[in-house]
Design a protein around this motif. Structure first.
Motif, PDB file in Angstrom:
ATOM      1  N   ARG A 192       0.821  -1.198   0.000  1.00 19.39           N
ATOM      2  CA  ARG A 192       0.000   0.000   0.000  1.00 19.39           C
ATOM      3  C   ARG A 192       0.853   1.246   0.000  1.00 19.39           C
ATOM      4  N   GLN A 193       0.239   2.312  -0.385  1.00 21.74           N
ATOM      5  CA  GLN A 193       0.963   3.553  -0.478  1.00 21.74           C
ATOM      6  C   GLN A 193       0.098   4.623   0.171  1.00 21.74           C
ATOM      7  N   ALA A 194       0.664   5.315   1.202  1.00 28.86           N
ATOM      8  CA  ALA A 194      -0.104   6.370   1.866  1.00 28.86           C
ATOM      9  C   ALA A 194      -0.141   7.608   0.978  1.00 28.86           C
ATOM     10  N   LEU A 195      -1.269   8.256   0.917  1.00 29.68           N
ATOM     11  CA  LEU A 195      -1.371   9.483   0.127  1.00 29.68           C
ATOM     12  C   LEU A 195      -0.951  10.671   0.995  1.00 29.68           C
ATOM     13  N   LEU A 196      -0.092  11.517   0.480  1.00 30.22           N
ATOM     14  CA  LEU A 196       0.349  12.687   1.250  1.00 30.22           C
ATOM     15  C   LEU A 196      -0.843  13.576   1.582  1.00 30.22           C
ATOM     16  N   ILE A 197      -1.632  13.832   0.561  1.00 33.73           N
ATOM     17  CA  ILE A 197      -2.872  14.566   0.790  1.00 33.73           C
ATOM     18  C   ILE A 197      -4.012  13.596   0.515  1.00 33.73           C
ATOM     19  N   PRO A 198      -4.792  13.230   1.543  1.00 33.02           N
ATOM     20  CA  PRO A 198      -5.872  12.271   1.311  1.00 33.02           C
ATOM     21  C   PRO A 198      -6.842  12.797   0.252  1.00 33.02           C
ATOM     22  N   LEU A 204      -1.873   0.755  -7.967  1.00 33.74           N
ATOM     23  CA  LEU A 204      -2.857   1.650  -8.544  1.00 33.74           C
ATOM     24  C   LEU A 204      -2.281   3.061  -8.590  1.00 33.74           C
ATOM     25  N   GLY A 205      -2.380   3.716  -9.719  1.00 37.21           N
ATOM     26  CA  GLY A 205      -1.905   5.095  -9.785  1.00 37.21           C
ATOM     27  C   GLY A 205      -2.909   6.031  -9.125  1.00 37.21           C
ATOM     28  N   ARG A 206      -2.423   7.176  -8.634  1.00 40.86           N
ATOM     29  CA  ARG A 206      -3.331   8.100  -7.978  1.00 40.86           C
ATOM     30  C   ARG A 206      -4.424   8.595  -8.928  1.00 40.86           C
ATOM     31  N   VAL A 249      -9.959   9.001   1.180  1.00 40.41           N
ATOM     32  CA  VAL A 249      -9.057   7.896   0.869  1.00 40.41           C
ATOM     33  C   VAL A 249      -7.676   8.224   1.409  1.00 40.41           C
ATOM     34  N   ARG A 250      -7.175   7.391   2.334  1.00 44.02           N
ATOM     35  CA  ARG A 250      -5.871   7.672   2.947  1.00 44.02           C
ATOM     36  C   ARG A 250      -4.740   6.859   2.329  1.00 44.02           C
TER      37      ARG A 250
END
Ligand code: ADP
Ligand code: MG
Length: 603
Positions: A462-468, A512-514, A505-506
């Motif tokens: 998984r990859q955390a999003l910097l800005i949800p 999956l690409g952003r 979405v966090r």
């Protein structure tokens, strides 16, 4: 205006609106009655595709003269003896068909009970009933329906061409024929025979009993390109015939479902089939399947719609998971049996002249897994990363002279490589056959399976999003979506509620690409809303693996050495699903020695 209770005739016309959509609906109701009556032979005769005349004749139990008058009354039925809707053993139970048909057409029922001296007859024309009077007929029942919709001309206008209406009738007969192999069926249109299915001997059981009927209805091509399945989980039983992934169709027309011996159409069951085949079929293609489900009748609600083609399952999730898991494991098990059709197509090209009838060529017939013997010392095909490493020997196999016929080692199912042709295909041989492998398709499959295993073994990165990311959902979806948060988190997707109609979405799966995230969430929400499940994300991940695999596998056009080719063949033997690439194309075909001998007239 004052409220009044509608006259009986009007009620029947309204009911007919739901039950009788077209001539095929009449055929369906009459065939169901004949099957319920225990007939062993049923014939259908049509004029003008059923628009002016439908006659269904059976040799079932017949109707007594007293019951004949009742049979055409609304909600009069002999089929719910216990007044229990949770225990329906017959196709009919609503007591609606005959009065509905009588309300909109010219209905004549003639019947003679088994053992009775005489036959009796009653007529209902546009709702007007005659008295019951004597007639003549062999034991059984004959129902004649003339001028359908003459009493409701508005409906008449909606009827399609004869060809279309006939196609609907044939489809109905086929569906019912598939649940009643012990009954013979025939359909005649203007004296011409459209179909004739002889009854199957009744000393057979299970798929042995149904297979000859499937042969009659669907055909030999399907039989040769399908597998039987049988599975049971507690009281839930599934069995039937499933098409090989290489035998696919452009729509779901060849998917048949029967629940407790009743033909049904069900989107959830169709969705389950799609998931089961998702790895082995292109996205826009449909497998052919004939599946029978059996469960205790209290697990099922058949009274969903008057046409009785819809059902509700009490434990829909269990039904779904049984279908998916048993189909998947069956497809996996029998993976090496590539579709026969391809073989036949290929042989048609090979044939020196069209007069050679049926050379009996079978491609890659089922090979039990134990036939594969993995010789570790030869395992020179590196899978450390996705590039294809040649072992020591680098001489291009396509160079003249390099395709020496090394002694064949029969322990390998796919044989030893002898040559590469057109820098695209690997030719290998065993004692008994020649195998031709599409190098790109084969390698792509290997990489895809490896990636998928990686996903399963190590979990989803998984990859955390910097800005949800905030995703707005259509009304009513967010709450249902949030309920699945724990499940989604296992797939690498971390979400939180955000207001009434949005989610935050966090974290997202690393694959999956952003830029994909909004659409994925919307698709997911829609799917969970409709099916209560979230397999779409798994699907997405697999799709991404597929794309990556395609880009990192050896291309057609690359020269391979014999050792490289052998390594690829050995790897294929070890990999599940390796007989098709992940677009559903075959990765190899084979030509048996005796087939070649036939082709050259040596046999
Ligand atoms: P349902 O099938 O729901 O009972 P129908 O209106 O189709 O309602 O039929 C009414 C009744 O007429 C049936 O319950 C059955 O008793 C009798 N019947 C109809 N068709 C036949 C037939 N072909 N053979 C014997 N009985 C029949
Ligand atoms: Mg009926």
């Amino acid at each position: 205006m004052a409220i009044r209770v509608l006259p009986e005739h009007m009620i029947n016309v309204i009911a007919a609106g739901e039950v009788i959509e077209r001539p095929a609906s009449v055929v369906k109701e009459l065939l169901e009655n004949a099957i319920d009556a225990g007939a062993s032979q049923i014939s259908v005769m049509l004029e003008n595709a059923g628009k002016t005349k439908i006659v269904v004749n059976d040799n079932g139990c017949g109707i007594s003269p007293q019951d004949l008058a009742l049979a055409i009354e609304r909600h009069a039925t002999s089929k719910l003896p216990g007044d229990d809707l949770s225990d329906v053993a017959t196709l009919g139970f609503r007591g609606e068909a005959l009065p509905s048909i009588g309300a909109i057409a010219k209905l004549t029922i003639t019947s003679r009970m088994a053992g009775a001296e005489a036959a009796w007859q009653i007529e209902v024309h546009g709702g007007k009933k005659s008295a019951v009077h004597p007639a003549s007929l062999n034991p059984g029942t004959m129902v004649e329906v003339g001028d359908i919709f003459f009493a409701t001309p508005a409906r008449l206008k909606f009827l399609k061409s004869d060809a279309t209406e006939l196609a609907h009738i044939i489809d109905i007969v086929n569906r019912l024929a598939l649940i009643a192999p012990k009954i013979g069926f025939s359909v005649q249109h203007r004296e011409r025979s459209l179909l004739r299915y002889a009854k199957i001997q009744d000393n057979l059981l299970g798929t042995d009993l149904y297979q000859p009927r499937v042969l009659q209805v669907i055909g030999q091509e399907f039989i040769s390109n399908s597998l039987t399945v049988e599975a049971q989980r507690e009281e839930l039983k599934l069995w039937g015939f499933i098409g090989l992934p290489t035998y696919h169709r452009s729509n779901s027309q060849e998917q048949y479902f029967f629940v407790n011996n009743r033909p049904v159409r069900d989107r959830q069951l169709q969705a389950a089939i799609r998931v089961a085949y998702q790895d082995v079929l292109p996205h826009d293609r449909y497998p052919a399947t004939i599946l029978y489900l059996e469960m205790p009748s209290d697990q099922l609600d058949v009274n969903v719609h008057p046409a009785k083609t819809e059902v509700r399952f009490r434990q829909a999730d269990r039904v779904r998971s049984l279908i998916i898991s048993s189909l998947r494991s069956r497809l996996m098990q029998n993976d090496v049996k590539t579709a026969n059709t391809i073989g036949q197509q290929a042989i048609d090209y090979f044939k020196p002249n069209a007069a050679v009838q049926n050379p009996g060529l079978v491609f890659a017939e089922k090979a039990p897994a134990q036939q594969f013997s993995w010789n570790a010392s030869r395992a020179s095909f590196s899978t450390q990363d996705n590039t294809f490493y040649p072992p020591q020997d680098n001489s291009p196999a396509s160079a003249p002279g390099s395709s020496t016929l090394s002694p064949v080692e029969p322990e390998y199912f796919l044989g030893r490589a002898v040559a590469q042709i057109h820098r695209t295909y690997i030719v290998a041989q065993t004692e008994e056959k020649v195998v031709i492998v599409d190098q790109h398709a084969a390698h792509e499959r290997l990489i895809y399976e490896k990636m998928k295993n990686g996903l399963q073994a190590e979990g989803v990165k998984r990859q955390a999003l910097l800005i949800p990311e905030v995703v707005n959902l259509p009304q009513g979806r967010a709450a249902i979506f949030i309920e699945k948060a724990a499940e989604l988190s296992k797939l690498g997707l971390t979400i939180e509620p955000f207001g009434v109609d949005a989610v935050l979405v966090r974290e997202i799966p690393a694959l999956l690409g952003r830029e994909d995230i909004t659409q994925t969430i919307l698709d997911l929400a829609e799917q969970i809303f409709e099916n209560g499940e979230s397999w779409i994300i798994q699907n997405h991940l697999n799709e991404i693996c597929g794309t990556l695999a395609c880009h990192s596998s050896i291309r057609a056009g690359r020269t391979l050495s014999l050792n490289e080719m052998d390594a690829l063949l050995r790897q294929m033997e070890q990999t599940p699903n390796s007989s098709q690439c992940n677009h559903g194309r075959p990765t190899y075909i084979e030509l048996k020695r005796e087939d070649m001998e036939k082709l050259f007239g040596r046999r």
